[in-house]
Write a protein that holds these residues in place. Sequence first.
Motif, PDB file in Angstrom:
ATOM      1  N   ALA A  25       0.831  -1.204   0.000  1.00 27.79           N
ATOM      2  CA  ALA A  25       0.000   0.000   0.000  1.00 27.79           C
ATOM      3  C   ALA A  25       0.864   1.251   0.000  1.00 27.79           C
ATOM      4  CB  ALA A  25      -0.927  -0.018   1.212  1.00 27.79           C
ATOM      5  N   GLU A  26       1.917   1.221   0.787  1.00 28.36           N
ATOM      6  CA  GLU A  26       2.794   2.390   0.841  1.00 28.36           C
ATOM      7  C   GLU A  26       3.520   2.592  -0.481  1.00 28.36           C
ATOM      8  OE1 GLU A  26       6.510   4.151   3.528  1.00 28.36           O
ATOM      9  OE2 GLU A  26       5.444   2.343   4.149  1.00 28.36           O
ATOM     10  N   ALA A  27       4.008   1.495  -1.073  1.00 30.32           N
ATOM     11  CA  ALA A  27       4.748   1.610  -2.333  1.00 30.32           C
ATOM     12  C   ALA A  27       3.849   2.047  -3.484  1.00 30.32           C
ATOM     13  CB  ALA A  27       5.420   0.282  -2.665  1.00 30.32           C
ATOM     14  N   LYS A  28       2.584   1.576  -3.499  1.00 28.13           N
ATOM     15  CA  LYS A  28       1.669   1.851  -4.606  1.00 28.13           C
ATOM     16  C   LYS A  28       0.693   2.991  -4.312  1.00 28.13           C
ATOM     17  CE  LYS A  28       2.720  -1.253  -7.735  1.00 28.13           C
ATOM     18  NZ  LYS A  28       3.080  -0.858  -9.127  1.00 28.13           N
ATOM     19  N   LYS A  29       0.807   3.577  -3.116  1.00 29.16           N
ATOM     20  CA  LYS A  29      -0.080   4.661  -2.717  1.00 29.16           C
ATOM     21  C   LYS A  29      -1.546   4.237  -2.797  1.00 29.16           C
ATOM     22  CE  LYS A  29       3.618   7.165  -2.459  1.00 29.16           C
ATOM     23  NZ  LYS A  29       4.266   7.343  -1.126  1.00 29.16           N
ATOM     24  N   LEU A  30      -1.827   3.051  -2.216  1.00 35.95           N
ATOM     25  CA  LEU A  30      -3.172   2.501  -2.183  1.00 35.95           C
ATOM     26  C   LEU A  30      -3.631   2.352  -0.743  1.00 35.95           C
ATOM     27  CD1 LEU A  30      -2.768  -0.354  -4.834  1.00 35.95           C
ATOM     28  CD2 LEU A  30      -3.930   1.844  -5.173  1.00 35.95           C
ATOM     29  N   PRO A  31      -4.943   2.353  -0.490  1.00 35.00           N
ATOM     30  CA  PRO A  31      -5.433   2.100   0.874  1.00 35.00           C
ATOM     31  C   PRO A  31      -5.207   0.630   1.258  1.00 35.00           C
ATOM     32  CG  PRO A  31      -7.142   3.109  -0.499  1.00 35.00           C
ATOM     33  CD  PRO A  31      -6.050   2.678  -1.414  1.00 35.00           C
ATOM     34  N   ALA A  32      -4.510   0.388   2.340  1.00 30.64           N
ATOM     35  CA  ALA A  32      -4.241  -0.987   2.770  1.00 30.64           C
ATOM     36  C   ALA A  32      -5.526  -1.736   3.083  1.00 30.64           C
ATOM     37  CB  ALA A  32      -3.314  -0.977   3.986  1.00 30.64           C
ATOM     38  N   SER A  33      -6.555  -1.010   3.512  1.00 27.73           N
ATOM     39  CA  SER A  33      -7.818  -1.660   3.880  1.00 27.73           C
ATOM     40  C   SER A  33      -8.520  -2.288   2.681  1.00 27.73           C
ATOM     41  CB  SER A  33      -8.747  -0.645   4.547  1.00 27.73           C
ATOM     42  OG  SER A  33      -9.029   0.426   3.653  1.00 27.73           O
ATOM     43  N   VAL A  43      -3.720  -6.688  -8.474  1.00 27.05           N
ATOM     44  CA  VAL A  43      -2.772  -5.583  -8.388  1.00 27.05           C
ATOM     45  C   VAL A  43      -1.384  -6.032  -8.815  1.00 27.05           C
ATOM     46  CG1 VAL A  43      -1.707  -3.865  -6.864  1.00 27.05           C
ATOM     47  CG2 VAL A  43      -4.114  -4.490  -6.560  1.00 27.05           C
ATOM     48  N   MET A  44      -0.947  -7.172  -8.274  1.00 28.32           N
ATOM     49  CA  MET A  44       0.370  -7.718  -8.591  1.00 28.32           C
ATOM     50  C   MET A  44       0.437  -9.135  -8.051  1.00 28.32           C
ATOM     51  SD  MET A  44       2.757  -5.806  -5.737  1.00 28.32           S
ATOM     52  CE  MET A  44       2.160  -4.185  -6.222  1.00 28.32           C
ATOM     53  N   ALA A 101       8.803  -8.471  -3.159  1.00 31.65           N
ATOM     54  CA  ALA A 101       9.953  -7.654  -3.568  1.00 31.65           C
ATOM     55  C   ALA A 101       9.880  -6.249  -2.986  1.00 31.65           C
ATOM     56  CB  ALA A 101      10.021  -7.594  -5.092  1.00 31.65           C
ATOM     57  N   MET A 102       8.716  -5.828  -2.519  1.00 29.84           N
ATOM     58  CA  MET A 102       8.550  -4.494  -1.950  1.00 29.84           C
ATOM     59  C   MET A 102       8.777  -4.453  -0.447  1.00 29.84           C
ATOM     60  SD  MET A 102       5.225  -3.191  -4.077  1.00 29.84           S
ATOM     61  CE  MET A 102       5.311  -2.968  -5.856  1.00 29.84           C
TER      62      MET A 102
END
Length: 765
Positions: free
Chosen positions: A556-564, A584-585, A592-593
């Motif tokens: 979420a931090e790497a992709k700027k997405l809401p973790a929820s 997403v991936m 890897a992130m």
Amino acid sequence: MSRYEEVKIKLGFEGQLEEVTLVLDEGALAPYDLERPYSVVGKSVDRYDAIAKVTGAAVYTYDRRRPGLLQGRILRCPHANANVVSIDLEKAKAMPGVHAVIDLSGDGRSRAKRFAWDAVAAVAAETEQIAEEALRAIAVEYEVLPHAVRTRDAMGEEAPQVGRRGQANVVPMSVRQNRNESDEDFAKRLEGIERERAAEFATLMEQADIVIEEEFETQCQTHTSLETHGLVCEWDGDEIMCWASTQATFNVRGELMASLRPKNARVVGEYVGGGFGSKFSAGVEGIACARLARESGRPVKLMLDRREEHTSVGNRPDAIQKITMGLKKDGTVVGYRVRSWGTPGSGAAGSGARNDVMYRLGSVDKIEYAVRTNTGALRAMRAPGWPQGVYSLEQMMDIAAERIGMDPVEFRRRNDDHRVRPHEFKLGADRIGWKEKRRVKPGAGKGPVKSGVGCAGTEWFARGGGGAQCTVRVFKDGRVEIRNGSQDIGTGTRTIMGMICAEELGIEAARVATFIGDTDDPQGPGSGGSTTAPTLSPAARQSAHDAKRELLEAVAEAKKLPASELDLAGGQVVRSRGGSRQKVMSFDEACAMIPGDVIEVTSRRPRNIREGFAPTNAGAQFAEVEVDVETGEVRVKHVIAVADGGIILNAKTAESQVSGGVIQGVSYALFEDRVMDPIKGHMLNADMEAYKIAGPVDTPRIDVVLVGVSNGYNSTSCMGLGEPPVIATAAAIANAVYHAIGVRITSIPITPRKVLEALARKEKR
């Protein structure tokens, strides 16, 4: 903020589900249920260690070879009852190739040896042959005392005293002697209690239409694990490393720390060659091995031989059970009276028989007596007390059903309050063709080989608990591992841990590497009481869930997405938005992130949930037998084993557990029996040739019917499954034998001789 939260969930089994509101600790995971789809849980997954075991790559304690390894052996007392007067170790110490000799005879106050093959001394030498010669060089003087090695012999008025300091041979376990009460006063009080209870029960029986009185007897059964008890111990300064064949790695470590006071003790039991309840402690052999290693300054291997295994490290005690049942013609049980006797060895506890369980039995009057004998002490054995008690109880249920003219299955179902077992009885009866096969009256079959069917119920109560923890590591390269210091004694624990972890991380089970059996890893339970899976599986789920949360936060931090909005499923990171799920991936791309090289999480098992569907798990078994009335041979043809263990985590290992319990139950019913020589006090069949165990030819066709039950008591809805299957088998076989020949065998093992004698009595009548 509240420390609790409520969740609605459907509990029960297929065809009987009900919505229940559970109160969970804040942040706790809702239990597995039968309605959600699973990708790994509930499937048939091969054991993680299967290839290692079948190829010989698995290294057991017996296989351990260390540089400079010495062989340890124990000198055993040849007498069933004796005091060690003196012991001389000097000749043994002076022998070439002998590096350590220790005294195990006890201190000056207690040098009593109360059974043949009790430990007296131990040696460590270059080879087993030298060690055996050293044992023969040890000079021991004994004061030999009278003995009693059979339960009925020890119960007699003229029996020699087994214990010391005036201890009685026969001790009531449910009536305690007061501290200041003399033996004579206690005996009088006990007689008064018996008279009072007998009078009360006689009055109760006046309400009964039918009164049944029977006596049953079960034998002493030894554990006979394929890998005997033993250890390999090695010191490094004041730290000890121990490889142990054990059911409780942390128990062994605790005993070594308490007895020898090392700076640190590490115990490894990565592969264990079986354990049915006797391997919970380091034992005399374990402490001796560690002492020999410290004294010699070299690694020592001390594995027991087969005779020691039969005589010195535990057994399932026998039981003599006198039972009275009163019932009405409509099938209501008015009262149930039990008096039972069994030997725990020279001790005075643990020899009870669970013969007042499962059914509504009216007013129960039960007193159990421990009978001291000069034999090796009992230890827990797969479902302690239950097989011998249920053997008697279930025959009483059959007798009662016959006396009132009711079908035995229907009689049980009418007197059973369990929420699952009546359903299991119906499943099993349908599978074996009960109604059709029971149309033949007992003993009425044609020809010399007669067939019969019988049934019995079972129950257990393992929901797990305790402070177990698991460590989950998710590596940057996509590898995943889960760790716990508990042991897998062959039940499939390591596989279940990996499957639970894979389910939470949304990956295939094969991607998770499980490490188990090393006390340097997080705390785990001993493998007893069928508690291992229900204790470890919630810990594994919690740890994997927490690791997943950290991984998704990194994504979420790497992709700027809401973790929820993120989750793991099908080897992918998925995002839920507007009722749809988007990939997403891949899992590997997500790994890897990871900041740094690894996510490592160690989480504690959540405590159990108070509410649930059924506090115990149950089962029902049906056996079909053939009895040759000319030879007395009994052959079990077919067993239907209906079992529930909560949510079935791995169908393949669950079926294996049930089948193993049934085979052990067949062996208990027909073959196994510790035979004691009343003159010398020795076990006469203390080997694998004379101590008969069911083999492949004796194994029936076994159909396992698993009933999944969402019980809700822990986050995986898991209940222990290892012990229930062994409980019902002997009872079901005994009832089937009666149906085949029309005469009841009231003691096991059911040998050809007993069958022929029973048929002769029937013919005489």
